[in-house]
Design a protein around this motif. Structure first.
Motif, short mmCIF file in Angstrom:
data_model
loop_
_atom_site.label_atom_id
_atom_site.label_comp_id
_atom_site.label_asym_id
_atom_site.label_seq_id
_atom_site.Cartn_x
_atom_site.Cartn_y
_atom_site.Cartn_z
N GLY A 10 42.97 -31.91 79.80
CA GLY A 10 42.53 -30.86 78.93
C GLY A 10 42.51 -29.48 79.52
N ALA A 11 42.95 -29.31 80.71
CA ALA A 11 42.90 -28.03 81.25
C ALA A 11 43.86 -27.20 80.90
CB ALA A 11 42.85 -28.19 82.96
N VAL A 12 43.44 -25.73 80.68
CA VAL A 12 44.33 -24.81 80.25
C VAL A 12 44.40 -23.72 81.57
CG1 VAL A 12 44.84 -22.85 79.09
CG2 VAL A 12 43.78 -24.66 77.94
N VAL A 13 45.53 -23.42 82.41
CA VAL A 13 45.42 -22.86 83.50
C VAL A 13 45.29 -21.27 83.03
CG1 VAL A 13 47.03 -22.08 85.49
CG2 VAL A 13 47.18 -24.31 84.60
N VAL A 14 44.14 -20.63 83.61
CA VAL A 14 43.82 -19.38 83.25
C VAL A 14 43.51 -18.56 84.38
CG1 VAL A 14 43.09 -19.67 80.89
CG2 VAL A 14 41.54 -20.00 82.69
N GLY A 15 43.75 -17.45 84.54
CA GLY A 15 43.08 -16.47 85.42
C GLY A 15 43.86 -16.94 86.93
N GLY A 16 45.00 -17.27 86.92
CA GLY A 16 45.70 -17.67 88.30
C GLY A 16 44.98 -18.98 88.79
N VAL A 17 44.41 -19.69 88.02
CA VAL A 17 43.76 -20.96 88.71
C VAL A 17 44.62 -22.10 88.49
CG1 VAL A 17 41.73 -22.63 88.67
CG2 VAL A 17 41.30 -20.09 88.58
N SER A 18 44.94 -22.81 89.45
CA SER A 18 45.75 -24.05 89.09
C SER A 18 45.22 -25.17 88.07
CB SER A 18 46.02 -24.60 90.37
OG SER A 18 44.88 -25.59 90.84
N ALA A 19 45.93 -26.18 87.72
CA ALA A 19 45.38 -27.23 86.93
C ALA A 19 44.11 -28.01 87.43
CB ALA A 19 46.36 -28.14 86.64
N ALA A 20 44.26 -27.88 89.00
CA ALA A 20 43.03 -28.68 89.54
C ALA A 20 41.71 -27.84 89.58
CB ALA A 20 43.30 -28.82 91.11
N PRO A 30 30.95 -23.57 89.23
CA PRO A 30 31.14 -22.02 89.12
C PRO A 30 32.69 -21.34 89.38
CG PRO A 30 29.13 -22.63 89.97
CD PRO A 30 30.12 -23.83 90.07
N LYS A 31 33.16 -20.31 88.63
CA LYS A 31 34.61 -19.81 88.86
C LYS A 31 34.62 -19.33 90.39
CE LYS A 31 38.23 -17.27 86.98
NZ LYS A 31 38.74 -16.50 86.01
N ASP A 32 33.79 -18.59 90.86
CA ASP A 32 33.94 -18.20 92.22
C ASP A 32 34.29 -19.16 93.36
OD1 ASP A 32 31.21 -19.02 91.74
OD2 ASP A 32 30.54 -17.75 93.36
N SER A 33 33.40 -20.39 93.13
CA SER A 33 33.70 -21.70 93.92
C SER A 33 35.03 -22.12 93.67
CB SER A 33 32.60 -22.49 93.58
OG SER A 33 31.27 -22.05 94.09
N VAL A 34 35.40 -22.38 92.50
CA VAL A 34 36.53 -22.81 92.07
C VAL A 34 37.75 -22.25 92.70
CG1 VAL A 34 38.20 -23.17 89.82
CG2 VAL A 34 35.93 -23.90 89.81
N ILE A 35 37.68 -20.69 92.66
CA ILE A 35 38.69 -19.96 93.42
C ILE A 35 38.92 -20.43 94.78
CG2 ILE A 35 39.50 -17.63 93.74
CD1 ILE A 35 38.39 -16.77 91.01
N LYS A 36 37.59 -20.37 95.51
CA LYS A 36 37.65 -20.74 96.80
C LYS A 36 38.09 -22.15 96.83
CE LYS A 36 34.09 -21.88 99.96
NZ LYS A 36 32.48 -21.83 100.37
N TYR A 37 38.15 -22.96 96.42
CA TYR A 37 38.45 -24.59 96.36
C TYR A 37 40.06 -24.38 96.06
CZ TYR A 37 33.47 -25.50 96.04
OH TYR A 37 31.93 -25.60 96.40
N ALA A 43 46.04 -24.49 100.47
CA ALA A 43 46.37 -24.22 102.01
C ALA A 43 46.45 -25.64 102.75
CB ALA A 43 45.33 -23.42 102.79
N ASP A 44 46.45 -26.79 101.95
CA ASP A 44 46.67 -28.16 102.41
C ASP A 44 45.37 -28.63 103.37
OD1 ASP A 44 49.22 -28.53 101.43
OD2 ASP A 44 49.95 -27.73 103.51
N LYS A 45 44.02 -28.22 102.52
CA LYS A 45 42.86 -28.59 102.94
C LYS A 45 42.33 -29.52 102.01
CE LYS A 45 42.12 -25.21 105.69
NZ LYS A 45 41.74 -25.04 107.24
#
Length: 81
Positions: A10-20, A30-37, A43-45
């Motif tokens: 059900g994810a909508v890709v917003v703000g440059g964040v991938s589907a994951a 939280p969004k700040d953590s999501v961006i970091k992840y 980066a293949d982590k």
């Protein structure tokens, strides 16, 4: 794992964040953590998600402490009554 897959479906890709990343947002990370992840995944982590009782999470933290990892965070979700 099913709750992440449901979030991805059900994810909508917003703000440059991938589907994951959108899936992680949908489960309350939280969004700040999501961006970091999201950056780490690109980066293949690896990203390890532990979902369970406080005792299970503590056991996972003990196991992770014995490994070479870059960081970990605990995101608590609100308890629904």
């Amino acid at each position: 794992m099913a709750w992440i897959v449901a979030g991805l479906e059900g994810a909508v890709v917003v703000g440059g964040v991938s589907a994951a990343g959108a899936g992680l947002l949908s489960i309350g990370i939280p969004k700040d953590s999501v961006i970091k992840y999201d950056v780490a995944l690109k980066a293949d982590k690896f990203l390890l998600i532990v979902h369970g009782t406080p005792d299970a999470v503590d056991k996972a933290k003990d196991i992770i402490a014995g490994t070479r990892h870059s960081s970990y965070a605990v995101h608590e979700s609100p308890v629904l009554v």
